[in-house]
Motif scaffolding. Structure first.
Motif, PDB file in Angstrom:
ATOM      1  N   VAL A  23      66.464   3.437  -0.950  1.00  0.00           N
ATOM      2  CA  VAL A  23      64.748   4.020  -0.249  1.00  0.00           C
ATOM      3  C   VAL A  23      64.877   4.022   1.113  1.00  0.00           C
ATOM      4  O   VAL A  23      65.116   2.485   1.683  1.00  0.00           O
ATOM      5  CB  VAL A  23      64.115   3.038  -0.685  1.00  0.00           C
ATOM      6  CG1 VAL A  23      62.599   2.644  -0.414  1.00  0.00           C
ATOM      7  CG2 VAL A  23      63.634   3.722  -1.835  1.00  0.00           C
TER       8      VAL A  23
ATOM      9  N   VAL B  64      43.152   2.974   3.579  1.00  0.00           N
ATOM     10  CA  VAL B  64      44.489   2.089   3.006  1.00  0.00           C
ATOM     11  C   VAL B  64      44.432   0.928   2.452  1.00  0.00           C
ATOM     12  O   VAL B  64      43.216   0.832   2.307  1.00  0.00           O
ATOM     13  CB  VAL B  64      45.365   2.717   4.352  1.00  0.00           C
ATOM     14  CG1 VAL B  64      46.422   1.906   3.734  1.00  0.00           C
ATOM     15  CG2 VAL B  64      45.474   2.809   5.160  1.00  0.00           C
ATOM     16  N   ILE B  65      44.711  -0.377   2.787  1.00  0.00           N
ATOM     17  CA  ILE B  65      43.321  -1.201   2.326  1.00  0.00           C
ATOM     18  C   ILE B  65      42.121  -1.823   3.403  1.00  0.00           C
ATOM     19  O   ILE B  65      42.950  -2.165   4.975  1.00  0.00           O
ATOM     20  CB  ILE B  65      44.487  -2.738   2.458  1.00  0.00           C
ATOM     21  CG1 ILE B  65      45.924  -2.395   2.024  1.00  0.00           C
ATOM     22  CG2 ILE B  65      44.058  -3.726   2.706  1.00  0.00           C
ATOM     23  CD1 ILE B  65      47.432  -3.903   2.316  1.00  0.00           C
TER      24      ILE B  65
ATOM     25  N   ARG C 192      58.585 -10.418   4.252  1.00  0.00           N
ATOM     26  CA  ARG C 192      58.643 -10.188   2.887  1.00  0.00           C
ATOM     27  C   ARG C 192      57.413  -9.540   2.851  1.00  0.00           C
ATOM     28  O   ARG C 192      57.244  -9.093   1.712  1.00  0.00           O
ATOM     29  CB  ARG C 192      59.410 -11.442   1.736  1.00  0.00           C
ATOM     30  CG  ARG C 192      60.669 -12.257   2.197  1.00  0.00           C
ATOM     31  CD  ARG C 192      60.347 -13.150   0.752  1.00  0.00           C
ATOM     32  NE  ARG C 192      60.758 -13.151  -0.305  1.00  0.00           N
ATOM     33  CZ  ARG C 192      59.655 -13.474  -0.785  1.00  0.00           C
ATOM     34  NH1 ARG C 192      58.578 -14.693  -0.769  1.00  0.00           N
ATOM     35  NH2 ARG C 192      59.518 -12.997  -2.577  1.00  0.00           N
ATOM     36  N   ILE C 193      56.457 -10.664   2.849  1.00  0.00           N
ATOM     37  CA  ILE C 193      54.799  -9.570   2.923  1.00  0.00           C
ATOM     38  C   ILE C 193      54.815  -8.210   3.322  1.00  0.00           C
ATOM     39  O   ILE C 193      54.317  -7.549   3.040  1.00  0.00           O
ATOM     40  CB  ILE C 193      53.461 -10.502   4.530  1.00  0.00           C
ATOM     41  CG1 ILE C 193      53.963 -11.854   3.051  1.00  0.00           C
ATOM     42  CG2 ILE C 193      52.496 -10.005   4.170  1.00  0.00           C
ATOM     43  CD1 ILE C 193      53.228 -13.256   4.062  1.00  0.00           C
TER      44      ILE C 193
ATOM     45  N   GLU D 263      57.487  -6.381   3.436  1.00  0.00           N
ATOM     46  CA  GLU D 263      58.275  -5.550   2.773  1.00  0.00           C
ATOM     47  C   GLU D 263      57.055  -5.002   1.198  1.00  0.00           C
ATOM     48  O   GLU D 263      56.664  -3.946   0.668  1.00  0.00           O
ATOM     49  CB  GLU D 263      59.718  -5.945   2.135  1.00  0.00           C
ATOM     50  CG  GLU D 263      60.588  -5.599   1.292  1.00  0.00           C
ATOM     51  CD  GLU D 263      61.280  -6.659   1.221  1.00  0.00           C
ATOM     52  OE1 GLU D 263      61.664  -7.422   1.114  1.00  0.00           O
ATOM     53  OE2 GLU D 263      62.509  -6.050   1.388  1.00  0.00           O
ATOM     54  N   ALA D 264      56.598  -5.967   0.874  1.00  0.00           N
ATOM     55  CA  ALA D 264      55.837  -5.859  -0.199  1.00  0.00           C
ATOM     56  C   ALA D 264      54.572  -4.920  -0.294  1.00  0.00           C
ATOM     57  O   ALA D 264      54.065  -4.610  -0.742  1.00  0.00           O
ATOM     58  CB  ALA D 264      54.836  -7.130  -0.988  1.00  0.00           C
ATOM     59  N   LEU D 265      53.969  -5.418   0.620  1.00  0.00           N
ATOM     60  CA  LEU D 265      52.950  -4.441   1.197  1.00  0.00           C
ATOM     61  C   LEU D 265      52.928  -3.251   1.403  1.00  0.00           C
ATOM     62  O   LEU D 265      52.496  -2.160   0.511  1.00  0.00           O
ATOM     63  CB  LEU D 265      51.939  -4.585   2.305  1.00  0.00           C
ATOM     64  CG  LEU D 265      50.500  -6.059   2.108  1.00  0.00           C
ATOM     65  CD1 LEU D 265      50.709  -6.638   4.033  1.00  0.00           C
ATOM     66  CD2 LEU D 265      50.339  -5.887   1.219  1.00  0.00           C
TER      67      LEU D 265
ATOM     68  N   MET E  10      55.467   4.014   6.120  1.00  0.00           N
ATOM     69  CA  MET E  10      55.655   3.609   4.296  1.00  0.00           C
ATOM     70  C   MET E  10      57.264   3.688   3.813  1.00  0.00           C
ATOM     71  O   MET E  10      58.349   4.357   5.100  1.00  0.00           O
ATOM     72  CB  MET E  10      55.136   5.389   4.000  1.00  0.00           C
ATOM     73  CG  MET E  10      55.960   6.911   3.951  1.00  0.00           C
ATOM     74  SD  MET E  10      54.422   7.239   3.212  1.00  0.00           S
ATOM     75  CE  MET E  10      54.695   7.758   1.816  1.00  0.00           C
ATOM     76  N   PHE E  11      57.535   3.159   3.214  1.00  0.00           N
ATOM     77  CA  PHE E  11      59.042   3.845   2.207  1.00  0.00           C
ATOM     78  C   PHE E  11      58.527   4.996   1.433  1.00  0.00           C
ATOM     79  O   PHE E  11      57.855   5.000   0.288  1.00  0.00           O
ATOM     80  CB  PHE E  11      59.384   2.946   0.916  1.00  0.00           C
ATOM     81  CG  PHE E  11      59.625   1.474   1.175  1.00  0.00           C
ATOM     82  CD1 PHE E  11      60.144   1.332   1.997  1.00  0.00           C
ATOM     83  CD2 PHE E  11      58.870   0.321   1.313  1.00  0.00           C
ATOM     84  CE1 PHE E  11      61.426   0.307   2.724  1.00  0.00           C
ATOM     85  CE2 PHE E  11      59.146  -1.438   1.840  1.00  0.00           C
ATOM     86  CZ  PHE E  11      60.036  -1.284   3.247  1.00  0.00           C
ATOM     87  N   GLN E  12      60.003   5.711   1.414  1.00  0.00           N
ATOM     88  CA  GLN E  12      60.179   7.413   0.324  1.00  0.00           C
ATOM     89  C   GLN E  12      61.387   6.989   0.043  1.00  0.00           C
ATOM     90  O   GLN E  12      62.462   6.285   1.402  1.00  0.00           O
ATOM     91  CB  GLN E  12      60.330   8.026   2.247  1.00  0.00           C
ATOM     92  CG  GLN E  12      58.551   8.391   2.377  1.00  0.00           C
ATOM     93  CD  GLN E  12      58.467   9.694   3.139  1.00  0.00           C
ATOM     94  OE1 GLN E  12      59.487   9.864   3.529  1.00  0.00           O
ATOM     95  NE2 GLN E  12      57.581  10.012   3.784  1.00  0.00           N
TER      96      GLN E  12
ATOM     97  N   PHE F 276      56.595  -1.369  -0.012  1.00  0.00           N
ATOM     98  CA  PHE F 276      56.516  -0.879  -1.371  1.00  0.00           C
ATOM     99  C   PHE F 276      55.196  -1.409  -2.609  1.00  0.00           C
ATOM    100  O   PHE F 276      55.574  -0.119  -3.223  1.00  0.00           O
ATOM    101  CB  PHE F 276      57.594  -2.255  -1.632  1.00  0.00           C
ATOM    102  CG  PHE F 276      58.488  -1.609  -2.801  1.00  0.00           C
ATOM    103  CD1 PHE F 276      60.303  -1.221  -1.479  1.00  0.00           C
ATOM    104  CD2 PHE F 276      58.871  -1.398  -3.678  1.00  0.00           C
ATOM    105  CE1 PHE F 276      61.523  -0.176  -1.942  1.00  0.00           C
ATOM    106  CE2 PHE F 276      59.871  -0.753  -3.694  1.00  0.00           C
ATOM    107  CZ  PHE F 276      60.864  -0.881  -2.592  1.00  0.00           C
ATOM    108  N   ALA F 277      53.885  -1.839  -2.443  1.00  0.00           N
ATOM    109  CA  ALA F 277      53.642  -1.465  -3.152  1.00  0.00           C
ATOM    110  C   ALA F 277      52.021   0.358  -2.786  1.00  0.00           C
ATOM    111  O   ALA F 277      51.366   0.180  -4.222  1.00  0.00           O
ATOM    112  CB  ALA F 277      52.147  -2.485  -3.290  1.00  0.00           C
ATOM    113  N   SER F 278      52.065  -0.385  -1.277  1.00  0.00           N
ATOM    114  CA  SER F 278      51.237   1.165  -1.406  1.00  0.00           C
ATOM    115  C   SER F 278      52.306   2.713  -1.689  1.00  0.00           C
ATOM    116  O   SER F 278      53.101   3.007  -1.473  1.00  0.00           O
ATOM    117  CB  SER F 278      51.045   1.336   0.487  1.00  0.00           C
ATOM    118  OG  SER F 278      50.228   2.605   0.085  1.00  0.00           O
ATOM    119  N   ASP F 279      51.476   4.020  -1.635  1.00  0.00           N
ATOM    120  CA  ASP F 279      51.845   4.949  -1.747  1.00  0.00           C
ATOM    121  C   ASP F 279      51.790   6.297  -0.803  1.00  0.00           C
ATOM    122  O   ASP F 279      51.500   7.233  -0.753  1.00  0.00           O
ATOM    123  CB  ASP F 279      51.608   5.966  -3.208  1.00  0.00           C
ATOM    124  CG  ASP F 279      50.793   5.927  -3.434  1.00  0.00           C
ATOM    125  OD1 ASP F 279      49.706   5.450  -3.207  1.00  0.00           O
ATOM    126  OD2 ASP F 279      49.823   6.606  -4.818  1.00  0.00           O
TER     127      ASP F 279
END
Lengths: 276, 210, 210
Positions: C52, C208-209, C8-9, C11-13, C62-64, C15-18
């Motif tokens: 996605v 990035v982060i 989940r973590i 996934e969240a990270l 990355m998610f696309q 998903f939150a990033s472009d």
């Protein structure tokens, strides 16, 4: 991939729109020139080679040269401003043509006409290959065009706290150093190590008398100089000295290639008479 | 088009959109007769336990980081940094000469003091603005803080060793002390009290990294 | 923390990033001893058939939106940077020949590179200066950026389409840069390692982060 192959075939079968040939028109009207549409002589050559409808490796260079010269003449007849590189290429191709037509003499210094033609083909093939890759690259799914990242990214908000490490010792030392600097305000300019031009000329004159043949100027430099500054100065001054002596007619200089070694030879008065 | 495919389309549209989408907007991209609300409900369920949730805001739909994971997007960073030489020297001068203006620091150091140097020292909460001097231009004066005293284990700035003591401690070797202006360095000068400050200070910077 | 929560973590990270995130950056957010690669593989599988997808680009993740949905999302309009033919060709040369100097690009194209061409590509952050070559004149060399890899969905420049064929055909051999190399018979220059740049290199890599 299939799309691409199709494209290729299309390009081969369709004449380049910038080079319209029509058999209905008279000979001198055959080539319509759109110089604006081309990106340099290689581009023109590549377009022309396509009209031969064969593998680039098998194009007829003579035919290509003919077409190119035709193209350039046409452009000139239309008083189109031709960039210098088009003309340089024309001159070179004319030269290549004459070499290809004349029986080849054995000359070790020059490349054979076939070799020159092969190089031209290589350049055309290379340009063609990179163009194909460019087309493949651009047809890939691209971010922002075909594929998308998260439209509303959620930014990471970073709060930074800085902590600094500093001891009382460092604080006091800094203050003391400041005070020290304030107290000692004498300015000293260090004398730079210099090898003067006069020194260099003296040295070179002496040593040239001993050397009989062409000698690398480096050989005359004083050896084992540890000081970098001094070594640089010696090099510069010895170089200047060599020029100076050549100017005075006391030495000959030869350099066979750019950044290559500089050879020097003494020129004696009597030698001059002998040779002269 | 089967429902699975419709779900994929909605998923992609919601993901790529830079704003929340209404079910009507989604319906436009779906075949005639689809039921976007049913699809959205199913999507919402799919993401229910994920790190990302599909949420409805003001009648529109968007993906959002699961609320229990929002801490991931907010980070505190503790960074240890080394002070520049200029900063250390400036700090020392402020300590010995306070209250002191920026112009005075520059005069003492013999070089200009960049704003960044003072900012760094203020961020470390070792110096602070004391108030404005009652002279033309009303320049800001600076002095050291409580934190400064704590950091260096001092009871007051008067506890800072004077030049003679520094010399005795070996800090000023090779310097002819007679050339130093000892008088000027014996603790803070008596000055008129400075005016209180109007503006407030902020120390921690907030920065958005996208 | 169980694996579900770790997923989940990530996934969240992601998903939150472009932008793509490295597995190292993700690992920093996970408990000691986690295996981000295993988690990423599992996540990738979870999204395999979604609208996605989790993809690996530029060595990061990355998610696309799914590539088969591009027909739906494709934006022809305004935003599409219409690159000139010269720019497209130059980009390809930089990509396949990097590190490559301007003179080499000119040699391959047989025409001078106008200043605007490299500028446009640098502005798009698709190419960047890599450093100077250790040859006379110390010419600047260029190469592609992480943004370039992301743009074209490549994991590394080794994945450029048709790279092996170009190499096999000898088209990637050292470019002889004596403008009219047809005439000369200079052997190819010895390729020397490029000098590192003195100034800071582009920051796009470590954005990035942090």
């Amino acid at each position: 991939m299939n799309d691409l192959i199709d494209n290729d075939i299309d390009e081969f079968e369709m004449p380049d729109p910038r080079l319209v040939r029509s058999d209905d028109i008279g000979d001198d009207e055959r080539l319509i020139v759109d110089i604006e549409g081309f990106e340099g002589p290689l581009d023109v050559l590549l377009a022309l080679s396509r009209t031969q409808k064969v593998d680039l490796k098998r194009i007829s260079i003579l035919e290509l040269v003919k077409q190119y010269l035709e193209f350039v003449n046409k452009a000139r007849a239309l008083r189109l401003e031709l960039a210098a590189d088009y003309l340089v290429m024309a001159a070179w191709l004319a030269y290549l043509k004459s070499r290809l037509l004349l029986p080849e003499e054995d000359n070790e210094d020059e490349l054979s006409a076939e070799e020159l033609a092969a190089r031209l083909t290589y350049q055309l093939e290379r340009l063609n290959a990179i163009r194909e890759r460019a087309a493949i690259l651009m047809s890939r799914n691209q971010i922002g065009r075909d594929i998308f990242p998260r439209g509303a990214p959620e930014p990471v908000i970073v709060t930074r706290h800085h902590t600094y490490e500093l001891s009382i010792y460092e604080l006091l030392k800094a203050y003391a150093e400041h005070k020290t600097r304030e107290a000692v305000a004498d300015i000293r300019i260090h004398k730079r190590a210099v090898y003067t031009l006069d020194q260099a000329i003296d040295r070179l004159s002496d040593m040239l008398g001993l050397a009989l043949d062409w000698t690398d100027l480096e050989q005359f430099l004083p050896q084992n100089i540890k000081d970098q500054q001094m070594a640089k100065s010696i090099k510069a001054s010895m170089f200047s000295a060599s020029l100076e002596m050549a100017k005075m007619g006391k030495a000959d200089l030869v350099q066979k290639q750019i950044f290559g070694p500089l050879f020097i030879r003494g020129r004696k008065q009597e030698e001059e008479e002998d040779n002269g | 088009m089967d429902k699975q495919e419709q779900m994929r389309i909605c998923e992609a549209l919601l993901f790529a959109s830079d704003r929340p989408l209404s079910s009507i907007a989604l319906a436009e991209q779906l075949p005639e007769g689809s039921d976007p609300d049913a699809i959205l409900a199913e999507l919402q369920q799919k993401y229910e336990h994920s790190g990302v949730n599909l949420v409805e805001v003001a009648g529109k739909w968007m993906f959002q980081t699961a609320s229990d994971l929002s801490f991931l997007l907010r980070k505190e960073e503790e960074k240890e940094r080394k002070l520049s030489r200029a900063a250390v020297e400036t700090l020392a001068i402020v300590a010995y000469h306070q209250p002191v203006t920026r112009a005075e620091i520059e005069e003492i150091r013999g070089v200009t003091v960049s704003k960044g140097t003072l900012d760094v020292l203020m961020e470390a909460v070792w110096i602070r603005p004391l108030g404005r001097r009652r002279t033309p231009g009303r320049p800001m004066t600076y002095g050291t803080t409580e934190d400064f005293l704590v950091q260096f284990g001092l009871n007051s700035v008067k506890d800072l060793p004077g030049l003679a003591e520094l010399k005795a401690a070996g800090f000023l070797d090779n310097v002819n002390t007679s050339r130093l202006n000892l008088l000027g360095d014996e603790g803070p000068d008596e000055e008129q009290p400075d005016l209180p400050m109007d503006d407030d200070e902020s120390s921690s910077e907030e920065q958005v990294i996208s």
